[in-house]
Design an enzyme around this catalytic site. Sequence first.
Site, short mmCIF file in Angstrom:
data_model
loop_
_atom_site.label_atom_id
_atom_site.label_comp_id
_atom_site.label_asym_id
_atom_site.label_seq_id
_atom_site.Cartn_x
_atom_site.Cartn_y
_atom_site.Cartn_z
N LYS A 107 0.73 -1.27 0.09
CA LYS A 107 0.16 -0.06 -0.04
C LYS A 107 1.04 1.09 0.04
CE LYS A 107 -4.37 0.75 0.07
NZ LYS A 107 -5.31 0.00 -0.45
N ASP A 116 -6.57 4.32 -4.77
CA ASP A 116 -7.42 4.29 -3.34
C ASP A 116 -8.04 5.55 -3.42
OD1 ASP A 116 -7.61 2.28 -1.01
OD2 ASP A 116 -7.41 4.00 -0.08
N PHE A 159 -19.36 9.13 -1.46
CA PHE A 159 -19.77 8.79 -2.98
C PHE A 159 -18.26 8.94 -3.89
CE2 PHE A 159 -21.86 9.06 -6.86
CZ PHE A 159 -22.82 7.89 -6.92
N GLY A 160 -17.48 8.01 -3.43
CA GLY A 160 -16.19 7.96 -4.08
C GLY A 160 -16.01 6.86 -5.00
N ASN A 161 -14.77 6.37 -5.39
CA ASN A 161 -14.40 5.24 -6.18
C ASN A 161 -15.18 4.15 -6.17
OD1 ASN A 161 -12.53 6.91 -7.18
ND2 ASN A 161 -10.77 6.22 -6.11
N VAL A 162 -15.78 3.91 -4.87
CA VAL A 162 -16.33 2.71 -4.42
C VAL A 162 -17.89 2.52 -4.33
CG1 VAL A 162 -16.26 1.21 -2.45
CG2 VAL A 162 -14.20 1.78 -3.23
N ALA A 163 -18.05 3.82 -4.04
CA ALA A 163 -19.77 3.92 -3.23
C ALA A 163 -20.51 4.05 -4.67
CB ALA A 163 -20.14 5.35 -2.57
N TRP A 164 -20.15 4.63 -5.80
CA TRP A 164 -20.79 4.74 -6.99
C TRP A 164 -21.20 3.24 -7.73
CZ3 TRP A 164 -19.95 3.65 -12.12
CH2 TRP A 164 -18.73 3.70 -12.50
O1 2IT Z 1 -8.04 -1.49 -1.01
C1 2IT Z 1 -8.03 -1.84 -2.15
O2 2IT Z 1 -7.98 -3.08 -2.15
C2 2IT Z 1 -7.75 -1.05 -3.10
N1 2IT Z 1 -7.50 0.12 -3.19
C3 2IT Z 1 -7.24 -1.49 -4.63
C4 2IT Z 1 -6.12 -2.18 -4.86
C5 2IT Z 1 -5.73 -2.57 -6.16
O3 2IT Z 1 -4.55 -3.08 -6.22
O4 2IT Z 1 -6.43 -2.54 -6.97
#
Ligand code: 2IT
Length: 445
Positions: free
Chosen positions: A124, A164, A236-241
């Site tokens: 990370k 992320d 409402f970011g990368n994941v929520a939508w």
């Molecule tokens: O928390 C996660 O699993 C991500 N931010 C995606 C990581 C990735 O390498 O696609």
Amino acid sequence: MNVDKIMNDLEKKHPGEVEYLQAVREVLESIEDIYNENPQFRSANIIERLIEPDRVLIFKVPWTDDEGNVRVNLGYRIQFNCAIGPYKGGLRFHQSVNQSILKFLGFEQIFKNALTSLPLGAGKGGSDFSPKGKSNAEVMRFCQSFMLELWKYIGPETDVPAGDIGVSGREIGYLYGMYKRLKGAHTGVLTGKGLNWGGSLIRPEATGFGAIYFVQEMLAIKKDTIKGKTISISGFGNVAWGVALKATQLGAKVVTISGPDGYVYDPEGLSDRKIEYMLELRASNQDIVRPYAEEFAGAEFHAGRKPWEVKVDIALPCATQNELNAEDAKKLVGNGVMMVAEVSNMGCTPEAIDEFYANEVIFAPGKAVNAGGVATSGLEMAQNAMKMRWTRHEVDERLLQIMHNIHEQCLKYGRRDDGFIDYVKGANISGFLTVANSMLDMGIV
Ligand code: 2IT
């Protein structure tokens, strides 16, 4: 294994790293029994080797803002574990980023990536730089400076970063452009790339879609379906939508979204048109939550509050770590929530999870629920290696299958004698066994 002793030693070495210590404790408590039943783990000191990252890279990121001021941020890459594949995990650009947060995320990534059954190690990284409120040119200069240092440590077979919080297609583009120039080669070293230059279909929505596929599996155990369920989400970011889009398509009613300043309750639920409207605001760097409430009749904005006070069937935290605490959990339980699935990493505090377990609310942890994002990154790497592109349908089918398998793993290791499914335990044990056994196979390295 003596969890308290290991935690005391770890805390002495890393005082005050609360998120990291929280994530490690949760995993150790889940795997304690299986660890003690298998003396080969003890004799190879697997735990002591697993809980510390392989290395922590910290570097300075100088850049110039549009007024000509020189700014300096901190950049990080934490290479946690590479037993089953190259380090893999996202980059987070947010003002809250510090070593503890990135270490908790890197540690969680070990088990999550193992659950996908793809050859992905764990890492990370990120920076305390926040793209919010910055111009495109500023974001580009920052990303270029960040990559000018990071490129020495990454590569398609060593470490493959992705997005992320605060890092989406735009940032990945600037980072990849600089890497390509420095390296003089297209190596697919990042995932979440644009479709025209090596990206995979479905990757942007994969975390959200995968989470809903997982929730469908959880419901199927109860002989239930998602159709007609009311759902609260945060962020409402990368994941929520992606969550909102898939849940809505499947006939569920998503009644909340949220931002740092409050949440919106929309009793009618989101629709494709409303989601499209929010994506447009997001693309032009604007606030989403308050304008949504102004645009759509019936939607109410609740300033300074969290969405967990709304009565729903299913709650899906999609924003950030520890966003749902014991008090929030009590409100959800009081309102009769049936299921909570973390889409954010470590979205619930340990006390909130205790509350759900005490009240037999079905709960699943982020490392299982949100693994579809990194899994689809793995599928992007596979397509890059083959110099091929799969269709939308092909990627989606594979994602669906992977989420089904993860759920099966949770059942295998998490089902109690009374039938209750402990998803936290199931996910942690399954991920641990894959990685620990691989480490045993390879000796002391
Ligand atoms: O928390 C996660 O699993 C991500 N931010 C995606 C990581 C990735 O390498 O696609």
